[in-house]
Design a protein around this motif. Sequence first.
Motif, mmCIF file in Angstrom:
data_model
loop_
_atom_site.group_PDB
_atom_site.id
_atom_site.type_symbol
_atom_site.label_atom_id
_atom_site.label_comp_id
_atom_site.label_asym_id
_atom_site.label_seq_id
_atom_site.Cartn_x
_atom_site.Cartn_y
_atom_site.Cartn_z
ATOM 1 N N ARG A 32 0.914 -1.339 0.004
ATOM 2 C CA ARG A 32 -0.023 -0.121 0.029
ATOM 3 C C ARG A 32 0.890 1.356 -0.030
ATOM 4 N N GLU A 33 0.472 2.248 -0.823
ATOM 5 C CA GLU A 33 1.472 3.379 -1.065
ATOM 6 C C GLU A 33 1.095 4.243 0.066
ATOM 7 N N VAL A 34 2.117 4.621 0.794
ATOM 8 C CA VAL A 34 2.175 5.574 2.054
ATOM 9 C C VAL A 34 2.057 7.053 1.536
ATOM 10 N N PRO A 35 1.106 7.701 1.891
ATOM 11 C CA PRO A 35 1.124 9.048 1.679
ATOM 12 C C PRO A 35 2.419 9.790 2.084
ATOM 13 N N SER A 36 2.884 10.735 1.337
ATOM 14 C CA SER A 36 4.130 11.641 1.757
ATOM 15 C C SER A 36 3.813 12.755 2.868
ATOM 16 N N GLY A 37 4.441 13.145 3.237
ATOM 17 C CA GLY A 37 4.236 14.432 4.436
ATOM 18 C C GLY A 37 3.497 15.757 3.643
ATOM 19 N N GLY A 38 3.940 16.123 2.403
ATOM 20 C CA GLY A 38 3.204 16.894 1.706
ATOM 21 C C GLY A 38 1.835 16.629 1.616
ATOM 22 N N GLU A 39 1.287 15.452 1.059
ATOM 23 C CA GLU A 39 0.014 15.101 0.722
ATOM 24 C C GLU A 39 -0.685 15.144 2.105
ATOM 25 N N MET A 40 -0.244 14.793 3.331
ATOM 26 C CA MET A 40 -0.600 14.694 4.691
ATOM 27 C C MET A 40 -1.087 16.286 5.137
ATOM 28 N N LEU A 41 0.033 17.025 4.843
ATOM 29 C CA LEU A 41 -0.200 18.529 5.128
ATOM 30 C C LEU A 41 -1.372 19.178 4.254
ATOM 31 N N ILE A 42 -1.347 18.921 2.876
ATOM 32 C CA ILE A 42 -2.371 19.623 2.253
ATOM 33 C C ILE A 42 -3.726 18.894 2.614
ATOM 34 N N ASP A 43 -3.906 17.636 2.962
ATOM 35 C CA ASP A 43 -4.992 17.070 3.387
ATOM 36 C C ASP A 43 -5.392 17.813 4.822
ATOM 37 N N LEU A 44 -4.613 18.001 5.840
ATOM 38 C CA LEU A 44 -4.852 18.343 6.930
ATOM 39 C C LEU A 44 -5.191 19.943 6.747
ATOM 40 N N ILE A 45 -4.594 20.798 5.933
ATOM 41 C CA ILE A 45 -4.758 22.398 5.955
ATOM 42 C C ILE A 45 -5.902 22.648 5.017
ATOM 43 N N VAL A 46 -6.032 21.942 3.783
ATOM 44 C CA VAL A 46 -6.915 22.279 2.530
ATOM 45 C C VAL A 46 -8.035 21.290 2.695
ATOM 46 N N ALA A 47 -7.903 19.823 2.519
ATOM 47 C CA ALA A 47 -9.010 18.897 2.276
ATOM 48 C C ALA A 47 -9.912 18.745 3.463
ATOM 49 N N ARG A 48 -9.458 18.765 4.339
ATOM 50 C CA ARG A 48 -10.033 18.274 5.686
ATOM 51 C C ARG A 48 -11.300 19.457 6.086
ATOM 52 N N PRO A 49 -10.722 20.751 6.175
ATOM 53 C CA PRO A 49 -11.627 21.744 6.369
ATOM 54 C C PRO A 49 -12.696 21.995 5.195
ATOM 55 N N MET A 50 -12.185 21.622 3.985
ATOM 56 C CA MET A 50 -13.029 21.775 2.989
ATOM 57 C C MET A 50 -14.182 20.657 3.047
ATOM 58 N N GLY A 51 -13.728 19.197 3.485
ATOM 59 C CA GLY A 51 -14.659 18.469 3.724
ATOM 60 C C GLY A 51 -15.794 18.937 4.790
ATOM 61 N N LEU A 52 -15.376 19.253 5.699
ATOM 62 C CA LEU A 52 -16.198 19.849 6.949
ATOM 63 C C LEU A 52 -17.114 20.780 6.453
ATOM 64 N N ALA A 53 -16.750 21.658 5.684
ATOM 65 C CA ALA A 53 -17.614 22.684 5.412
ATOM 66 C C ALA A 53 -18.644 22.012 4.466
ATOM 67 N N GLY A 54 -18.183 21.086 3.555
ATOM 68 C CA GLY A 54 -19.282 20.502 2.386
ATOM 69 C C GLY A 54 -20.026 19.588 3.284
ATOM 70 N N THR A 55 -19.701 18.907 4.393
ATOM 71 C CA THR A 55 -20.431 18.392 5.199
ATOM 72 C C THR A 55 -21.593 19.082 5.874
ATOM 73 N N VAL A 56 -21.277 20.233 6.465
ATOM 74 C CA VAL A 56 -22.171 21.244 6.915
ATOM 75 C C VAL A 56 -23.427 21.898 5.781
ATOM 76 N N LEU A 57 -22.698 22.221 4.837
ATOM 77 C CA LEU A 57 -23.400 22.791 3.815
ATOM 78 C C LEU A 57 -24.386 21.881 3.052
ATOM 79 N N GLY A 58 -23.873 20.389 2.997
ATOM 80 C CA GLY A 58 -24.721 19.453 2.406
ATOM 81 C C GLY A 58 -25.724 18.937 3.345
ATOM 82 N N THR A 59 -25.400 18.905 4.773
ATOM 83 C CA THR A 59 -26.406 18.768 5.687
ATOM 84 C C THR A 59 -27.662 19.810 5.850
ATOM 85 N N ALA A 60 -27.387 21.244 5.518
ATOM 86 C CA ALA A 60 -28.262 22.023 5.495
ATOM 87 C C ALA A 60 -29.044 21.766 4.139
#
Length: 110
Positions: A32-60
Amino acid sequence: MESPSDQPMKQTRPLSILFLICLLWTQTLSAREVPSGGEMLIDLIVARPMGLAGTVLGTAAFIVASPFTLLSGTFLQSGRRLVVYPAKFTFTRGLGDFPGYMEDYQIVEE
């Protein structure tokens, strides 16, 4: 002329080759390919907050649209698309792991 000691060697050679092929094949399937540190950082800073916002807006949006989706018979499908998939993307996958969080698309026939 072959000596009797060569006979067992010739019989085990195909088995050894087959064993190596099976070993290498299972290693490539389980690797299994292990994500790089850069991928993890982008996920933490960009993708997770966007996912949270998408979850809240999608629920509404799901709450607002639910009377109409009940009438049209697409209540469960809209719930999956607007609430469940963004929530899975945000909360259930590993850090930096992007592929495969959605189920297969379902074809809706009229």
